[in-house]
Design an enzyme around this catalytic site. Structure first.
Site, PDB file in Angstrom:
ATOM      1  N   GLY A  45      25.855  27.837 -16.879  1.00 51.67           N
ATOM      2  CA  GLY A  45      27.299  28.071 -17.013  1.00 51.67           C
ATOM      3  C   GLY A  45      28.029  26.961 -17.765  1.00 51.67           C
ATOM      4  O   GLY A  45      28.713  27.240 -18.774  1.00 51.67           O
TER       5      GLY A  45
ATOM      6  N   ASP B 290      22.571  33.747 -10.500  1.00 56.17           N
ATOM      7  CA  ASP B 290      22.278  33.889  -9.062  1.00 56.17           C
ATOM      8  C   ASP B 290      21.910  35.340  -8.750  1.00 56.17           C
ATOM      9  O   ASP B 290      20.975  35.615  -7.993  1.00 56.17           O
ATOM     10  CB  ASP B 290      23.506  33.524  -8.211  1.00 56.17           C
ATOM     11  CG  ASP B 290      23.877  32.070  -8.373  1.00 56.17           C
ATOM     12  OD1 ASP B 290      22.971  31.226  -8.296  1.00 56.17           O
ATOM     13  OD2 ASP B 290      25.074  31.789  -8.582  1.00 56.17           O
TER      14      ASP B 290
ATOM     15  N   LYS C 123      16.133  29.282  -8.314  1.00 60.29           N
ATOM     16  CA  LYS C 123      17.246  29.373  -9.269  1.00 60.29           C
ATOM     17  C   LYS C 123      17.770  27.960  -9.509  1.00 60.29           C
ATOM     18  O   LYS C 123      18.194  27.276  -8.577  1.00 60.29           O
ATOM     19  CB  LYS C 123      18.314  30.286  -8.677  1.00 60.29           C
ATOM     20  CG  LYS C 123      19.524  30.677  -9.517  1.00 60.29           C
ATOM     21  CD  LYS C 123      20.280  29.664 -10.195  1.00 60.29           C
ATOM     22  CE  LYS C 123      21.468  29.909 -10.972  1.00 60.29           C
ATOM     23  NZ  LYS C 123      22.706  29.391 -10.470  1.00 60.29           N
TER      24      LYS C 123
ATOM     25  N   GLY D  75      23.140  25.680 -13.646  1.00 55.24           N
ATOM     26  CA  GLY D  75      23.574  24.809 -14.746  1.00 55.24           C
ATOM     27  C   GLY D  75      24.282  23.563 -14.250  1.00 55.24           C
ATOM     28  O   GLY D  75      24.149  22.486 -14.840  1.00 55.24           O
TER      29      GLY D  75
END
Ligand SMILES: Nc1ncnc2c1ncn2[C@@H]1O[C@H](COP(=O)(O)OP(=O)(O)O)[C@@H](O)[C@H]1O
Ligand SMILES: CC(=O)N[C@@H](CCC(=O)OP(=O)(O)O)C(=O)O
Length: 314
Positions: free
Chosen positions: A71, A196, A35, A38
Site C-alpha cells: 500500500g 489481506d 501476508k 507494505g
C-alpha cells in the site's frame, strides 16, 4: 576454545531448537499463508529477516505461501505520477491509470524484491500474481457506504480461487510469492484486490493450517486509537460482532481473518511485522504474540464449559 567449552556454549542453542519442536511437529507438512503488509516492510534488515524466517519454515517442513502487500509503496509511486491516493471503506479508489501503477509496483517491484531476498537462500521462491493460471478471479467490487453502493474503480471482489499453480509449486518444494492482482471473470480487465483479502481467500482455498498477517501494529487494539491494549485471542463470533466498529486498514485484515477461520483455517493471527523475526517468535510462544482468531467452540464443548462455571462457588 576447548571441546568442552564448545559443547557448553552450544547446549542452550540445542535447547532453543527443541523448544520449537511441538510447534514444528504440529505444523509439519501443513500449509501456512503469510501476508507481509507494505507497512511492515520498514527497512532492509527487517525484510531480510522476514525472508530468513520464511525459508526456515520451509526447511522445517512447512508449505509456505507468501502474499505481499505494498500500500505505501503504491501510494508513493502514484504520487510520483501525480495521482492522488484516496481510500473508501479501507480500499484504494483505483482508476484505470492507477491500476497500471498498482500492477507495476506490486508485481514489478515489491514481489520481485521479496523473491530476490528469498532466493538468496536457494532456488526457492517463484513470484506470481492472481492473474497467473487463474489463481485469483474477481468481479468489480462495489462497497456499500452509508447504505449506498459506490464505484471505486478497478477494485476486485474475489469470485474464485484456483489453487492449482500454487499447489504445483509447493509440491515442487518452492515458495510461491503472490501479488494481490486478479483476473476478471467477465470483462477482460485486471483488478486491484486488497492483499489481506487475497491472503485470506488463498488460505481458505488451500486448507491452510494458519494465516499470519504481518502488519505495523502489535495486533488488534481493543480501543484503537485510545489505548494500546491488544486483544490476544478471539473467536470468529466475537470478531464478527466487533467488525462494524473497526476502521481503516483493520477492516479488510479482520474480515480476512474471519473469512479464513470460517473457511476452515485453524488460526488466523495478526502480528507485529516491525519486530524482527516475528514469524519465528510465534513458534516459541504457545499462545503466540499479537491477536489470534480461532473458530467458535464446538456446540458440544459449550455445555461443559457452562456447567463448570455454574458449579463454581460464587
Ligand atoms: N483496532 C485497531 N487495532 C490496530 N490497528 C488499527 C485498528 N483500527 C485501525 N487500525 C489501523 O490499521 C493499520 C494497519 O492496517 P494497514 O495500514 O492496512 O497495514 P498493512 O500495510 O500491514 O496492511 C494500523 O497501522 C492502524 O493505523
Ligand atoms: C484495493 C486495495 O486497496 N488494494 C491495495 C493492494 C495492496 C495492499 O493491500 O497492500 P497493504 O497490505 O500493504 O495495505 C492497495 O492498492 O493499496
Amino acid at each position: 576454545m576447548s571441546n568442552v567449552t564448545r559443547k557448553h556454549t552450544a547446549l542452550p542453542k540445542a535447547q532453543i531448537l527443541i523448544e520449537a519442536l511441538p510447534w514444528l511437529t504440529r505444523h509439519n507438512g501443513k500449509t501456512v499463508v503469510i501476508k507481509f503488509g507494505g507497512n511492515a516492510m520498514i527497512d532492509e534488515e527487517l525484510k531480510a529477516a522476514f525472508a530468513q524466517d520464511v525459508v526456515f519454515l520451509r526447511h522445517a517442513g512447512l508449505n509456505v505461501v507468501v502474499v505481499h502487500g505494498g500500500g505505501p509503496q503504491i501510494s508513493a509511486a502514484l504520487d510520483k505520477h501525480g495521482i492522488v491516493s484516496e481510500f473508501k471503506a479501507g480500499l484504494r479508489v483505483t482508476t484505470e491509470d492507477a491500476m497500471d501503477v498498482v500492477r507495476m509496483v506490486l508485481a514489478g517491484q515489491v514481489q520481485r524484491e521479496l523473491v530476490g531476498l528469498l532466493n538468496q537462500h536457494g532456488p526457492l521462491a517463484v513470484g506470481l500474481t492472481g492473474e497467473d493460471a487463474h489463481t485469483i478471479t474477481a468481479t468489480k467490487h462495489r462497497p456499500e457506504i452509508d447504505g449506498e453502493l459506490v464505484d471505486i474503480g478497478r477494485v476486485g471482489e474475489i469470485t474464485a480461487i484456483d489453487t492449482g499453480a500454487i499447489e504445483a509449486l509447493l509440491a515442487d518444494g518452492r515458495i510461491p510469492v503472490v501479488s494481490s492482482i486478479a483476473r476478471s471473470q467477465d470483462d477482460g480487465h485486471v483488478y486491484n484486490v486488497n492483499a489481506d483479502t487475497a491472503a485470506a481467500a488463498l488460505a481458505a482455498a488451500l486448507g491452510a493450517e494458519t494465516l499470519m498477517v504481518l502488519t505495523d501494529v502489535e495486533g488488534l487494539y481493543e480501543d484503537w486509537p485510545n489505548s494500546d491494549e491488544v486483544i490476544s485471542r478471539l473467536t470468529a463470533s466475537q470478531l464478527e460482532k466487533l467488525l462494524p466498529e473497526l476502521s481503516s486498514g483493520m477492516v479488510p485484515k479482520m474480515e480476512g481473518c474471519l473469512h479464513a477461520v470460517r473457511g476452515g483455517v485453524n488460526t488466523a493471527r495478526v502480528i507485529d511485522g516491525r519486530v524482527q523475526h516475528s514469524i519465528l517468535l510465534e513458534i516459541f510462544t504457545d499462545e503466540g504474540i499479537g491477536t489470534m482468531v480461532v473458530a467458535d467452540e464446538k456446540p458440544d464443548a459449550q455445555p461443559q464449559a457452562q456447567s463448570h462455571a455454574q458449579g463454581e462457588p460464587s
